[in-house]
Write a protein that holds these residues in place. Structure first.
Motif, short mmCIF file in Angstrom:
data_model
loop_
_atom_site.label_atom_id
_atom_site.label_comp_id
_atom_site.label_asym_id
_atom_site.label_seq_id
_atom_site.Cartn_x
_atom_site.Cartn_y
_atom_site.Cartn_z
N LYS A 73 -0.57 -2.00 -9.03
CA LYS A 73 0.87 -2.17 -9.29
C LYS A 73 1.36 -1.18 -10.36
O LYS A 73 2.46 -0.64 -10.26
N LEU A 76 1.83 2.15 -8.72
CA LEU A 76 3.05 2.14 -7.91
C LEU A 76 4.29 2.29 -8.79
O LEU A 76 5.26 2.95 -8.40
N PRO A 82 4.25 8.92 -2.29
CA PRO A 82 3.56 7.87 -1.53
C PRO A 82 2.13 7.63 -2.01
O PRO A 82 1.44 8.55 -2.46
N ASN A 100 3.51 -5.07 1.63
CA ASN A 100 4.80 -5.53 1.13
C ASN A 100 5.10 -5.02 -0.28
O ASN A 100 6.23 -5.14 -0.77
N ASP A 102 4.95 -1.97 -0.87
CA ASP A 102 5.39 -0.60 -0.56
C ASP A 102 4.28 0.43 -0.69
O ASP A 102 4.53 1.60 -0.99
N ASP A 104 2.34 3.06 0.96
CA ASP A 104 2.79 3.87 2.09
C ASP A 104 1.85 3.73 3.28
O ASP A 104 2.29 3.59 4.42
N ARG A 130 1.56 3.21 9.02
CA ARG A 130 1.13 2.64 7.74
C ARG A 130 -0.29 2.08 7.81
O ARG A 130 -0.80 1.56 6.80
#
Length: 246
Positions: A73, A76, A82, A100, A102, A104, A130
């Motif tokens: 996290k 991210l 990505p 979920n 995100d 990529d 994905r």
């Protein structure tokens, strides 16, 4: 990030173990040759140097069945390019949780080998672009569970099945040469490219710019580089030139 955007994507590796960025030899715990605090800062540094996608592997997830979700996290939150993530994704629920967030592109190995139908389910829900399958090869056979368990199949023998199930790409790792910085044989990558019509990403043994140059002739659509970057064998800005060289 679509593989169609570049001739061959250059993907710096950020491998996480115990919340730190490490580089192992052939994936074996205890062989750490690089240990850096704050993997999120490492990922950001590759972005700052021009990387357009970061390849993140949760080694704890792959080897010990525990996750580095908080570190993932942080990565991210820190980077804007990505993230392609793999390691220890052993349940559909965890896969969906990551997608979920995100991520990529999600790299799935053991779970895919054991239950290919999950790939069809994830591909349908999130889109095949994905979903990436990890086919890790040791002694020419696919290995799973953090490279500790060997199957009786070659990557080329099962690649087509995953294309049919809806996978959008395949990550092929040559475990025999991973982290050794001694080069590698091109032929397994060439054979895998010929076996399917979806993009192949190569990882393992990349040591010099010439290795990247050779891979650019095989048809692979991405190259993961780890130890060679961290040990200054390859300059990331020079490597990135091969994203567009025809």
């Amino acid at each position: 990030m679509s593989f169609e955007d570049k001739k061959m994507l250059i993907m710096p590796a950020v491998d996480i173990k115990n919340g730190k960025c490490v580089q192992l030899v052939q994936g074996k715990p205890g062989t750490e040759q690089v240990i850096i605090e704050n993997p999120e800062n490492v990922a950001k540094s590759w972005e700052d140097k021009g990387a357009e996608i970061i390849h993140v592997i949760d080694l704890d997830g792959a080897i010990e069945s525990k996750d580095n979700l908080e570190t993932i996290k942080k990565i991210l939150n820190e980077v804007s390019v990505p993230i392609q993530l793999g390691g220890g994704i052993r349940s559909p629920e965890y896969a969906k949780q990551l997608l979920n967030l995100d991520i990529d592109r999600l790299i799935i190995g053991t779970m895919a080998i054991k239950n290919p139908e999950i790939i069809a389910e994830l591909s349908k829900e999130f889109g095949k672009d994905r979903i990436m399958i990890a086919l890790d090869s040791k002694d020419s056979k696919v290995v799973i569970k953090g490279w500790k368990e060997k199957t009786d199949k070659k990557a080329t023998e099962i690649s087509k099945k995953f294309q049919e199930k809806g996978a959008g790409s395949i990550l092929f790792t040559n475990v025999d040469v991973e982290g050794l910085l001694e080069g590698f044989d091109l032929q397994p990558a060439i054979d895998l490219v010929k076996s399917v019509d979806i993009p192949i990403v190569y990882s393992g043994g990349i040591t010099t710019l010439n290795d990247i140059k050779k891979l650019s002739t095989t048809g692979v659509k991405g190259v993961v580089i780890g130890s060679a970057l961290y040990k200054d064998r390859i300059d990331i800005k020079e490597a990135l030139k091969y994203q567009t060289i025809k």
